[in-house]
Design an enzyme around this catalytic site. Structure first.
Site, PDB file in Angstrom:
ATOM      1  N   ASP A 217       8.406   3.346   5.196  1.00 40.85           N
ATOM      2  CA  ASP A 217       8.613   4.729   5.649  1.00 40.85           C
ATOM      3  C   ASP A 217      10.062   4.968   6.036  1.00 40.85           C
ATOM      4  O   ASP A 217      10.561   6.082   5.893  1.00 40.85           O
ATOM      5  CB  ASP A 217       7.689   5.023   6.833  1.00 40.85           C
ATOM      6  CG  ASP A 217       6.243   4.850   6.425  1.00 40.85           C
ATOM      7  OD1 ASP A 217       5.809   5.560   5.519  1.00 40.85           O
ATOM      8  OD2 ASP A 217       5.569   3.969   6.987  1.00 40.85           O
TER       9      ASP A 217
ATOM     10  N   THR B 100       0.847  -1.204   0.000  1.00 34.74           N
ATOM     11  CA  THR B 100       0.000   0.000   0.000  1.00 34.74           C
ATOM     12  C   THR B 100       0.876   1.244   0.000  1.00 34.74           C
ATOM     13  O   THR B 100       1.914   1.265   0.664  1.00 34.74           O
ATOM     14  CB  THR B 100      -0.876  -0.004   1.278  1.00 34.74           C
ATOM     15  OG1 THR B 100      -1.707  -1.156   1.243  1.00 34.74           O
ATOM     16  CG2 THR B 100      -1.761   1.238   1.361  1.00 34.74           C
TER      17      THR B 100
ATOM     18  N   GLU C 175      -0.240  -5.595   5.905  1.00 34.86           N
ATOM     19  CA  GLU C 175       1.062  -5.664   5.224  1.00 34.86           C
ATOM     20  C   GLU C 175       1.957  -6.707   5.893  1.00 34.86           C
ATOM     21  O   GLU C 175       2.646  -7.481   5.225  1.00 34.86           O
ATOM     22  CB  GLU C 175       1.732  -4.292   5.251  1.00 34.86           C
ATOM     23  CG  GLU C 175       0.999  -3.274   4.396  1.00 34.86           C
ATOM     24  CD  GLU C 175       1.503  -1.843   4.529  1.00 34.86           C
ATOM     25  OE1 GLU C 175       1.204  -1.047   3.635  1.00 34.86           O
ATOM     26  OE2 GLU C 175       2.180  -1.522   5.511  1.00 34.86           O
TER      27      GLU C 175
HETATM   28  C1  5RP Z   1       1.479   1.926   4.290  1.00 34.09           C
HETATM   29  C2  5RP Z   1       2.952   1.766   4.270  1.00 34.09           C
HETATM   30  C3  5RP Z   1       3.697   2.326   3.110  1.00 34.09           C
HETATM   31  O1  5RP Z   1       4.462   1.313   2.545  1.00 34.09           O
HETATM   32  C4  5RP Z   1       4.588   3.425   3.568  1.00 34.09           C
HETATM   33  O2  5RP Z   1       3.796   4.381   4.283  1.00 34.09           O
HETATM   34  C5  5RP Z   1       5.295   4.107   2.412  1.00 34.09           C
HETATM   35  O3  5RP Z   1       4.390   4.852   1.663  1.00 34.09           O
HETATM   36  P1  5RP Z   1       4.806   5.653   0.370  1.00 34.09           P
HETATM   37  O4  5RP Z   1       5.188   4.660  -0.673  1.00 34.09           O
HETATM   38  O5  5RP Z   1       3.549   6.427   0.022  1.00 34.09           O
HETATM   39  O6  5RP Z   1       5.935   6.579   0.739  1.00 34.09           O
HETATM   40  O7  5RP Z   1       3.559   1.194   5.145  1.00 34.09           O
HETATM   41  O8  5RP Z   1       0.913   1.439   5.474  1.00 34.09           O
END
Ligand code: 5RP
Length: 219
Positions: A84, A28, A103
């Site tokens: 993140d 996601t 996830e």
């Molecule tokens: C969602 C997540 C995402 O993988 C994480 O937030 C990274 O997001 P992005 O690709 O928009 O930077 O853990 O729950």
């Protein structure tokens, strides 16, 4: 190179991991959205696809895929997701989008977990990004107190309910020098569904896009 361009490059590099007949789990977030946009071109290689969130499921359907439930599919060959924060041991912080529990389930069900990020996500010590923790609503103050004891500052994510009907605490100010130990310790607090540390099940391969290319750690 801008961040979106790097996210797209990391996502496109992950296509190499999709072999004919792959049972694929899809994560996601904005980086994974670039992957989903590219999947129709290699749809013939994908046997089944499972989504880690309602948002990903809708996007996959819009891209023309039938999305299966994990319990119908059993194990996955490959799980691809963003993060993140990442360190060089391939430990991750995840859950910025609030989908961390599903996830973690898909990562745990997959033979291989490929994590795709832009270089801004690379850190020496995890914890500058506030640690997302999915909690059962009635446990908010109990769990918060445990994080305060560990010198964190938990803040309830405003106006947010997870796909599982729970809440998210974002814990600021942690220096996660031992991700394995912290993941185990806080996952045991009653009311914690899961913490957003992915160390017990780290990524197998990390694709980090930077200006001029994509670096790979692990395999
Ligand atoms: C969602 C997540 C995402 O993988 C994480 O937030 C990274 O997001 P992005 O690709 O928009 O930077 O853990 O729950």
């Amino acid at each position: 190179m801008d961040q979106d361009k790097q996210k797209r490059e990391a996502a496109l590099a992950a296509l190499e991991f999709i072999a004919p007949g792959t049972r694929l789990g899809v994560g996601t977030g904005s980086t994974v959205n670039f992957l989903i946009d590219a999947l129709p071109d290699i749809a013939d290689k994908i046997d089944v696809v499972v989504a880690s969130s309602i948002a990903t499921e809708s996007r996959l359907r819009m891209a023309g895929f039938t999305v299966s439930e994990l319990s119908e599919v059993g194990d996955l060959d490959l799980y691809i997701d963003g993060a993140d924060e990442v360190n060089k041991q391939l430990h991750l912080i995840k859950g910025g989008g609030g989908a961390l529990t599903r996830e973690k389930i898909l990562a745990g069900a997959a033979r291989k977990f490929v994590c795709i990020v832009d270089e801004s996500k690379r850190v020496g010590v995890l914890g500058s990004f506030p640690l997302p923790v999915e909690i059962i609503p009635m446990a908010e103050s109990l769990v918060s107190r445990q994080f305060v004891k560990a010198r964190g500052q938990p803040i309830l994510r405003k106006d947010f309910v997870t796909d599982n009907g729970n809440l998210i605490l974002d814990v600021h100010g942690l220096q996660i020098t031992n991700p394995l130990e912290m993941e185990q310790r806080f996952n045991q607090v009653p009311g914690v569904v899961t913490v957003g540390i992915f160390a017990q099940r780290p990524a197998d391969a990390l694709l980090i896009a930077r200006e001029g290319g994509v670096d790979q750690l692990g395999s």
